[in-house]
Design a protein around this motif. Structure first.
Motif, short mmCIF file in Angstrom:
data_model
loop_
_atom_site.label_atom_id
_atom_site.label_comp_id
_atom_site.label_asym_id
_atom_site.label_seq_id
_atom_site.Cartn_x
_atom_site.Cartn_y
_atom_site.Cartn_z
N ASN A 73 -1.36 6.66 2.12
CA ASN A 73 -2.77 6.28 2.23
C ASN A 73 -3.06 5.86 3.67
N PRO A 74 -3.69 6.74 4.47
CA PRO A 74 -3.81 6.48 5.90
C PRO A 74 -4.75 5.33 6.24
N THR A 115 -4.81 14.44 11.06
CA THR A 115 -6.11 13.89 11.46
C THR A 115 -6.02 12.36 11.49
N PRO A 137 -6.36 -1.52 7.58
CA PRO A 137 -6.94 -1.34 6.25
C PRO A 137 -7.56 -2.67 5.83
N SER A 138 -8.20 -2.69 4.68
CA SER A 138 -8.75 -3.96 4.20
C SER A 138 -7.61 -4.95 3.97
N ALA A 191 -8.55 8.67 11.28
CA ALA A 191 -9.84 8.06 10.99
C ALA A 191 -10.10 6.97 12.03
N ARG A 205 0.84 -1.21 0.00
CA ARG A 205 0.00 0.00 0.00
C ARG A 205 0.87 1.25 0.00
N SER A 252 -9.80 12.30 0.78
CA SER A 252 -9.41 11.03 1.39
C SER A 252 -8.32 10.44 0.50
N PRO A 253 -7.07 10.42 0.98
CA PRO A 253 -5.97 10.04 0.09
C PRO A 253 -6.20 8.71 -0.64
N GLY A 254 -6.82 7.75 0.06
CA GLY A 254 -7.01 6.42 -0.54
C GLY A 254 -7.91 6.44 -1.76
N ARG A 275 -15.88 9.05 1.76
CA ARG A 275 -16.06 7.76 1.06
C ARG A 275 -17.47 7.29 1.36
P1 AMP Z 1 -9.12 1.14 3.80
O1 AMP Z 1 -8.01 1.12 4.76
O2 AMP Z 1 -8.83 0.42 2.54
O3 AMP Z 1 -10.44 0.80 4.40
O4 AMP Z 1 -9.23 2.68 3.44
C1 AMP Z 1 -9.31 3.66 4.45
C2 AMP Z 1 -9.86 4.92 3.84
O5 AMP Z 1 -9.95 5.94 4.85
C3 AMP Z 1 -8.96 5.43 2.76
O6 AMP Z 1 -9.74 5.89 1.68
C4 AMP Z 1 -8.24 6.56 3.45
O7 AMP Z 1 -7.79 7.55 2.56
C5 AMP Z 1 -9.30 7.09 4.41
N1 AMP Z 1 -8.69 7.78 5.54
C6 AMP Z 1 -8.02 7.25 6.57
N2 AMP Z 1 -7.56 8.20 7.40
C7 AMP Z 1 -7.95 9.39 6.88
C8 AMP Z 1 -7.78 10.75 7.27
N3 AMP Z 1 -7.10 11.07 8.36
N4 AMP Z 1 -8.29 11.71 6.48
C9 AMP Z 1 -8.98 11.39 5.36
N5 AMP Z 1 -9.19 10.12 4.94
C10 AMP Z 1 -8.67 9.13 5.69
#
Ligand code: AMP
Ligand code: MG
Length: 333
Positions: A59-60, A114, A139-140, A116, A55, A229-231, A192
């Motif tokens: 991508n947080p 920040t 993450p997933s 999540a 990853r 959301s970077p991801g 998202r």
């Molecule tokens: P996943 O880990 O595949 O479920 O993806 C987690 C999602 O949460 C990704 O789209 C990340 O970009 C988003 N995400 C996690 N932390 C943050 C944050 N601090 N600000 C914005 N988006 C976040």
């Protein structure tokens, strides 16, 4: 590395919790998709999650908690909106973005200020977090870019040999990832889309909820496509097969799928079709990723998918995944 396959027995969850507390990686079930968990406060452990998934490091991750009080250890924010969400949705498929405390390593948050946070609605996940004694960044549990895993065997297909253990729980109830809601600004903003819809959130918060512009924008238009959301900017959820989404009136979509299937088969291609019932949004969410994985396992060359109506909030969330899976390869009929 040999990956241990565990059950959801108390002893096995305890074993998994010890692995996480010691800096290891364990995949575990949640109600959305399987997560790949590490101690969120252990920078080295978090780094190895990125490595196992391949990853991108900007991508947080979502940090998972088991109790309401755990949130205060992650954020200094005091916000009535957080209370409303926690009281009515948690545990559940909603992630909030809040300001982070300095103790959370930048590795976990992709360098952002920040974090999540989510409390998952899964007994196994909650027990695991509680027993590990730390918030779990997860993450997933798939290789970066491939469809999210909603069954333990999907996790094993991607992660065997790359992580310490997999907890074999059942199939995930929801099937798509959580709704991500940013609460750091004046307006609550969906970064998202997921199973918890904008309408439901407006009802709970008693105020308007916005969508990040990038979610409604056209990805072909660069100016429109700067997700917060970077991801969301990465190629995602992609099957190995080529995939086309067909959009239009239901009967026309069915006809176009038939027509294209025939042509492709005449060219000697193996074709898979994904078409959900008209209003079957929850079923579509539940089945979408596993269908992609099953079709890949069958070795299809082409996947033709009928678009759902994206007016319903859950339909919009599924369409967000479907369009990304297909790399925005859409045909309108
Ligand atoms: P996943 O880990 O595949 O479920 O993806 C987690 C999602 O949460 C990704 O789209 C990340 O970009 C988003 N995400 C996690 N932390 C943050 C944050 N601090 N600000 C914005 N988006 C976040
Ligand atoms: Mg993911």
């Amino acid at each position: 590395m040999i990956t241990e396959h565990l059950t959801t027995s108390r002893e096995d969850i305890e074993k998994a919790a010890e692995i996480i507390a010691a800096g290891g990686l364990v995949a575990f079930p949640t109600e959305t998709v399987y997560g790949l968990g590490a101690d969120a406060l252990n920078e080295k452990a978090v780094a190895s999650v990125y490595e196992a998934k391949g990853r991108p490091s900007d991508n947080p991750m979502i940090v998972h908690i088991a109790k309401r009080e755990d949130l205060e250890k992650l954020t200094p924010d005091r916000d009535p909106r957080i209370d409303k969400i926690a009281d009515s949705i948690w545990p559940g498929p909603l992630t909030i973005v809040v300001n982070k405390r300095p103790e959370i390593p930048g590795r976990t948050t992709g360098g952002l200020d920040t974090v999540a946070v989510r409390m998952p609605d899964s007994e196994t996940a909650l027990q695991l977090i509680e027993m590990a004694g730390c918030p779990i960044a997860a993450p997933s549990a798939n290789l970066s870019g491939s469809p999210s895993p909603t069954r333990a065997r999907d996790v094993a297909a991607d992660m065997d040999g790359r992580i310490d253990a997999i907890i074999y729980g059942g199939d995930c109830r929801v099937g798509i990832e959580s709704t991500v809601l940013d609460l750091t600004g004046a307006k609550a903003t969906i970064l998202r889309p997921g199973y918890i819809t904008a309408d439901a959130l407006e009802e709970i918060l008693g105020e308007d909820v916005e969508y990040d512009r990038a979610l409604k924008g056209d990805p072909a238009n660069e100016a429109d496509f700067k997700p917060r959301s970077p991801g969301m900017k990465y190629k995602h959820y992609a099957p190995k097969a080529e995939m086309i989404v067909i959009k239009g009136r239901r009967e026309d979509v069915a006809d176009e799928i038939e027509r294209r299937k025939k042509i492709a088969e005449e060219e000697g291609k193996k074709v898979g079709v994904i078409q959900f019932g008209e209003e079957a949004f929850a079923e579509a969410a539940h089945d979408f990723f596993s269908r992609l994985r099953d079709l890949d396992a069958q070795g299809v060359d082409l996947i033709l998918a009928g678009a759902l109506s994206d007016e319903d909030g859950v339909g919009f969330a599924v369409m967000n995944r479907m369009l990304k899976s297909a790399g925005y390869n859409v045909i309108r009929v």
